[in-house]
Design a protein around this motif. Sequence first.
Motif, PDB file in Angstrom:
ATOM      1  N   ALA A   1       0.833  -1.205   0.000  1.00  0.00           N
ATOM      2  CA  ALA A   1       0.000   0.000   0.000  1.00  0.00           C
ATOM      3  C   ALA A   1       0.869   1.256   0.000  1.00  0.00           C
ATOM      4  O   ALA A   1       0.595   2.218  -0.723  1.00  0.00           O
ATOM      5  N   GLY A   2       1.930   1.235   0.808  1.00  0.00           N
ATOM      6  CA  GLY A   2       2.798   2.405   0.894  1.00  0.00           C
ATOM      7  C   GLY A   2       3.533   2.679  -0.396  1.00  0.00           C
ATOM      8  O   GLY A   2       3.663   3.838  -0.828  1.00  0.00           O
ATOM      9  N   MET A   3       4.049   1.622  -1.045  1.00  0.00           N
ATOM     10  CA  MET A   3       4.747   1.793  -2.318  1.00  0.00           C
ATOM     11  C   MET A   3       3.807   2.364  -3.385  1.00  0.00           C
ATOM     12  O   MET A   3       4.169   3.255  -4.161  1.00  0.00           O
ATOM     13  N   THR A   4       2.591   1.841  -3.428  1.00  0.00           N
ATOM     14  CA  THR A   4       1.619   2.320  -4.403  1.00  0.00           C
ATOM     15  C   THR A   4       1.279   3.785  -4.165  1.00  0.00           C
ATOM     16  O   THR A   4       1.222   4.594  -5.102  1.00  0.00           O
ATOM     17  N   MET A   5       1.054   4.137  -2.906  1.00  0.00           N
ATOM     18  CA  MET A   5       0.704   5.515  -2.568  1.00  0.00           C
ATOM     19  C   MET A   5       1.874   6.463  -2.832  1.00  0.00           C
ATOM     20  O   MET A   5       1.693   7.563  -3.372  1.00  0.00           O
ATOM     21  N   LEU A   6       3.081   6.043  -2.457  1.00  0.00           N
ATOM     22  CA  LEU A   6       4.256   6.886  -2.670  1.00  0.00           C
ATOM     23  C   LEU A   6       4.465   7.149  -4.156  1.00  0.00           C
ATOM     24  O   LEU A   6       4.762   8.284  -4.571  1.00  0.00           O
ATOM     25  N   ASN A   7       4.302   6.130  -4.966  1.00  0.00           N
ATOM     26  CA  ASN A   7       4.465   6.282  -6.405  1.00  0.00           C
ATOM     27  C   ASN A   7       3.469   7.299  -6.953  1.00  0.00           C
ATOM     28  O   ASN A   7       3.825   8.186  -7.744  1.00  0.00           O
ATOM     29  N   ALA A   8       2.215   7.185  -6.532  1.00  0.00           N
ATOM     30  CA  ALA A   8       1.184   8.098  -7.024  1.00  0.00           C
ATOM     31  C   ALA A   8       1.446   9.531  -6.576  1.00  0.00           C
ATOM     32  O   ALA A   8       1.263  10.481  -7.348  1.00  0.00           O
TER      33      ALA A   8
END
Length: 724
Positions: free
Chosen positions: A197-204
């Motif tokens: 979840a964190g990787m996805t959010m950080l990327n966005a």
Amino acid sequence: MATLLYRLGRASLRRRRLVVAVWLVVLVGLGLAAATLRGPMSSNLSMPGTESQRALDLLAEQFPAASGATGTIALKAPTEGALASPEGQAVVQGLVEEASQLPGVVGAVNPLQAGAVSPDGRYALVQVQFAERADSVTEEQREAYGEVGATAEQQGWEVAPGGEVLAGVPEIGSSEALGVLVAAVVLVITFGSLVAAGMTMLNALIGVGVGMAGLYALSNVFEMTDVTPVLALMLGLAVGIDYSLFITSRHRQNLMQGLEPDEAVGRAVGTAGSAVVFAGATVIIALAGLSVVGIPFLSAMGLAAAGTVTVAVLVAITLQPALLGFAGARVLPRKLRQGSGDDASTHPAAPENRNTFGFRWAGWITRFRIPVILAGLLGLGLLAVPALDMRLALPDDSTAPAGSAARENSELIREGFGPGFTGRLVLVVTGDQPQAVQAAVPQVTQAIQGTPGVVAVAPAQFSPAGDTALLAVIPQSGPTDQATEDLVHDIRATVADVDQVDVLLTGVTAIGIDVSEKLADAMPVYLLIVVGLSILLLMLVFRSILVPVKAALGFLLTVAATFGITVAVFQEGTLSGLVGLDTPGPLISFLPILLIGILFGLAMDYEVFLVSRMREDFVHGDTAQQATVNGMGHGARVVTAAALIMISVFGGFVFFLDDPVIKSIGFALAVGVAIDAFVVRMTIVPAVLSLLGDRAWWLPRWLDRILPNVDIEGEKLRARLDPQ
């Protein structure tokens, strides 16, 4: 394309430090450029080619002293007739002198001398002229103007500054923060992993930062309205999270099948990434297509939003694989990891669970497909009914948030002078010969005074050369009333035959009417372009005729139902309190055409992510019925999460911003995504495909030979990687 993206994904993971460093440099560089080059946002909605815009351009040329922003200070005395007393006149004179000395002000007009006093002698209007346009007025100048009249208020007078000079850029902050928070919760529930979840959010968030920084860096080169960055932020944040979600989800599936991390991410980018590129391209084309309407501010909005979506796609297919490389096996839930290391390559392939909600929902839908289709069509048809009464206009201060300076000013003017004074019309009489203009003014004045719905016509003001005259016309009805729109047409028809001069009608109200009519005329053409484009693009992807036609019809259902609900809430006031709307009114003129462009792209997103899996299984030997169930079973969870994220992002702009325009845009997008994802794509679409059976995937051979194969699901890639 799938093979190219496969290689790009593997290369991004292997050179992940370089990829992350490049994106961070881009982010910092554009951030510095935005901080130093950022220009003012405009609240001016220009409309080249319309009568009202031609008149405004003429006024700016002939009356340069009046080309700056204007303000109107509404006064209310403690008692009737107080303005005629020496004490009242002294209060008014003191206020006029105070306003004249404000920073940025050219001068203020005494209402006692100009006759801007109500018949009961209790209300007055002080006209204030600024040197600069409204978007060039500084925040300090705006604050000083908003605080004028403190001395008069101490003596029991009501003072309400207003006018275009107080129009500021919408404040954003808590709205997108709430959307990000809800999106983070949805991602954690979907993935069962804080790291994923964190990787996805950080990327966005990095993608949104790059897109918005680039937008602000260009704001000094291209004129943008104050709504433009808000719209770009809405879309950039929503699609950025969704696109990263799709790739991360496919990467996790590949890891659980025992693939090496670089192979898993390569295949994720090659397959899900292909769908992301195609889906993003549809959104970009639809938004950029707003330029064909020929309206500058709408073109700027569409291109700015398209730019942020472009960045979101690029970040998803390059930065996301790099971040997934750093995460390793930690993107999987703890119970699915083997050992404590990052290597997931030895993880055994997980058996497919066909008892999930997606499979069960698909089974139920395909079993009761005819009742489901009928119920869906009937329900959406009923929701669309209010759209038949949709009215479009530019918002006036009467619908501003309760308690705002603009609302208080509007209410005081309406109370003392009537609604027409809040939307005065401006008539411009111009000609080559000053004598002809001076002779025509009495004729024009008399004709307009005899027009039903006109309260008064102010004496003419002539330009220094005498070849242009300006007359203020006070309508009886408010700026957004249907009666005022009819009056504008009546006045134009009345003065159309005046000889030797041109008579042009303008003003904020007339501009709003012209904008609304031009947008309404352009909407059918744009809708035809969008629908035709959707059929063509989906025909390339799904190698079918009926599937694209079904998708386009579903999109039209979504748009109609969304319009209906938005009209019911924002125009008719049904349950308007739930969204924090104080006063219902007509929808903003550009909302329908903007909504069509955005929802088209988002609708195609969900169509591609769901139906592409159905086609893949059908091509590999499953029956049409089983392929439909498989596609829903595998895609329902991800599409549900993506839709909830978009709804939460758009919904944040509804509940945490007071601006009714931003509220209506956020609400319409949230409702449109909810209807399209859950009612159309996840309910009606599988029911229709199940009903059509094998016929859904039929394509004439001659057409199959002509159409290029874009290979969205990477069939050729899998054939090369898995030759067995």
